[in-house]
Design an enzyme around this catalytic site. Structure first.
Site, short mmCIF file in Angstrom:
data_model
loop_
_atom_site.label_atom_id
_atom_site.label_comp_id
_atom_site.label_asym_id
_atom_site.label_seq_id
_atom_site.Cartn_x
_atom_site.Cartn_y
_atom_site.Cartn_z
N ASN A 1 -30.21 9.36 11.48
CA ASN A 1 -31.15 10.39 11.01
C ASN A 1 -31.06 10.50 9.49
O ASN A 1 -30.27 9.80 8.85
CB ASN A 1 -30.93 11.72 11.76
N GLY B 1 -36.77 13.81 12.94
CA GLY B 1 -37.04 15.00 13.75
C GLY B 1 -38.52 15.11 14.06
O GLY B 1 -39.17 14.13 14.45
N MET C 1 -38.01 15.09 25.23
CA MET C 1 -36.64 15.59 25.36
C MET C 1 -36.47 16.95 24.67
O MET C 1 -35.76 17.82 25.18
CB MET C 1 -35.68 14.56 24.75
N ARG D 1 -37.07 20.16 26.55
CA ARG D 1 -36.17 20.46 27.67
C ARG D 1 -34.84 21.00 27.16
O ARG D 1 -34.35 20.57 26.13
CB ARG D 1 -35.90 19.19 28.48
N ALA E 1 -17.20 15.73 28.53
CA ALA E 1 -17.57 16.89 29.33
C ALA E 1 -18.03 17.94 28.32
O ALA E 1 -17.28 18.29 27.42
CB ALA E 1 -16.36 17.39 30.11
N ASP F 1 -30.26 10.66 20.59
CA ASP F 1 -29.63 9.74 21.56
C ASP F 1 -30.69 9.19 22.52
O ASP F 1 -30.67 8.00 22.87
CB ASP F 1 -28.55 10.47 22.36
P1 ATP Z 1 -29.88 15.08 17.57
O1 ATP Z 1 -28.64 14.89 16.73
O2 ATP Z 1 -30.34 16.50 17.70
O3 ATP Z 1 -29.83 14.36 18.88
P2 ATP Z 1 -31.11 13.42 15.57
O4 ATP Z 1 -31.01 14.20 14.31
O5 ATP Z 1 -30.19 12.26 15.76
O6 ATP Z 1 -31.08 14.37 16.82
P3 ATP Z 1 -33.98 13.48 15.35
O7 ATP Z 1 -34.47 12.83 14.12
O8 ATP Z 1 -33.93 14.98 15.39
O9 ATP Z 1 -32.58 12.83 15.75
O10 ATP Z 1 -34.88 13.05 16.61
C1 ATP Z 1 -35.03 11.72 17.08
C2 ATP Z 1 -36.47 11.46 17.43
O11 ATP Z 1 -36.91 12.37 18.46
C3 ATP Z 1 -37.44 11.64 16.27
O12 ATP Z 1 -37.56 10.46 15.52
C4 ATP Z 1 -38.73 12.00 17.01
O13 ATP Z 1 -39.35 10.84 17.50
C5 ATP Z 1 -38.23 12.82 18.20
N1 ATP Z 1 -38.18 14.26 17.87
C6 ATP Z 1 -37.12 14.98 17.50
N2 ATP Z 1 -37.44 16.27 17.25
C7 ATP Z 1 -38.76 16.36 17.49
C8 ATP Z 1 -39.72 17.44 17.43
N3 ATP Z 1 -39.36 18.68 17.08
N4 ATP Z 1 -41.00 17.15 17.74
C9 ATP Z 1 -41.39 15.92 18.10
N5 ATP Z 1 -40.54 14.87 18.18
C10 ATP Z 1 -39.24 15.08 17.88
#
Ligand code: ATP
Length: 290
Positions: free
Chosen positions: A179, A207, A269, A272, A11, A239
């Site tokens: 990541n 990212g 995502m 949003r 939650a 995720d």
């Molecule tokens: P979080 O912990 O915030 O869920 P994370 O660090 O595990 O994210 P990220 O590498 O930030 O994962 O994002 C996963 C994927 O989402 C990236 O490989 C990319 O394809 C997409 N993505 C994330 N941020 C962006 C962005 N600012 N613009 C475009 N695509 C993005």
């Protein structure tokens, strides 16, 4: 083909405040919101929204029936979610007027799963099924061993980083998703580079810069550039990406195509606000014109 996801259900409790409380201070919140969260639940919802058949293996407390109902609404098979005595895992998220936050996480029922529950859930699993897990539950190593024995595609999203969990599963997985920060932590914990882990496929998300796909056997290391969007909230992007990636592979997509679609889902995502409740579905992706 079924995707079994051993994962957390949380939650997410959001409290908006004029400022973050000082030690000993009592503050009234100006706004409260409760949402479905937890990396496991997010990935189940993402894979289900990507048209995967998802069986979630997890646990809530007696206060978590609403979360199970919501997963069911989102198309996730909830038969193997146990109701255990402890409280449902939750995150208390304090947000001040500037958007700065403080988070307290209590794992609760997420870490009280029993081996019998996992064994029962995977009883009918076959080599055409996938097993995924993250680091917010217990029993990753046990589940990975079972998945490997059954010849399933074993997928590990190494988040949030946990050195002990990594050691227990690293030799039992087919696909590793993480990541950049987690990749550096994992390399430091194991004293080996990603390319030397012997895992068939490794996807490092970057990212806004997209992601990298490494294949240990061939030594190939390919960069997929990010999709340009105006990000408003990056929570849950990873995720969403992972859920879509696994659902694509489960449906027989080649890696390149599954990554392409996962990147579109991740990019949409971040435009949003929110987590599990706003993960895009396939129709949203069709309409998405970045
Ligand atoms: P979080 O912990 O915030 O869920 P994370 O660090 O595990 O994210 P990220 O590498 O930030 O994962 O994002 C996963 C994927 O989402 C990236 O490989 C990319 O394809 C997409 N993505 C994330 N941020 C962006 C962005 N600012 N613009 C475009 N695509 C993005």
């Amino acid at each position: 083909m079924t995707i079994f996801n051993l994962g957390s259900i949380n939650a997410d409790l959001f409290y908006h405040l004029p400022h973050l409380p000082a030690p000993g201070e009592t503050l009234a919140s100006t706004e409260f919101r409760r949402g479905l969260g937890g990396k496991g639940a997010n990935m189940s919802v993402a894979a289900a929204r990507a048209a995967g058949h998802v069986v979630h293996i997890g646990a809530v407390g007696t206060d978590g029936r609403w979360a199970v109902e919501r997963l069911l609404e989102y198309g996730v098979d909830t038969r193997h979610i146990a109701e255990l005595g402890d409280t449902t895992g939750h995150a208390i998220i304090l947000i001040d007027a500037a958007g700065e936050n403080q988070i307290v996480l209590y794992p609760g029922a997420n870490v009280a799963l029993g081996q019998g529950q996992v064994t029962a859930a995977l009883a009918g699993a076959t080599p055409s099924d996938s097993l995924m897990f993250q680091n917010e539950t217990n029993l990753q190593s046990f589940a990975a061993g079972l998945g490997q024995q059954k010849g399933m595609r074993v997928v590990y999203a190494a988040a949030p980083f946990d050195a002990e969990a990594v050691h227990g599963v690293i030799d039992r997985i087919d696909l590793l998703v993480l990541n950049q920060v987690e990749a550096a932590q994992l390399e430091a914990a194991l004293g080996r580079g990603l390319g030397d882990l012997g895992i068939s496929d490794i996807v490092v998300t970057l990212g806004a810069e997209g992601c990298r796909h490494l294949e240990c056997q061939s030594g190939s290391d390919r960069h997929y550039p990010g999709i340009k969007v105006a990000a408003v909230d990056t929570t849950g992007a990873g995720d969403t990406f992972t859920g879509y990636l696994v659902a694509g592979l489960d449906r027989g997509m080649p890696m390149e195509q599954a990554i392409g679609r996962a990147q579109r889902a991740g990019a949409l995502m971040v435009t949003r606000q929110g987590t599990a409740d706003v993960i895009p579905d396939l129709r949203d992706l069709e309409d998405f014109r970045p």
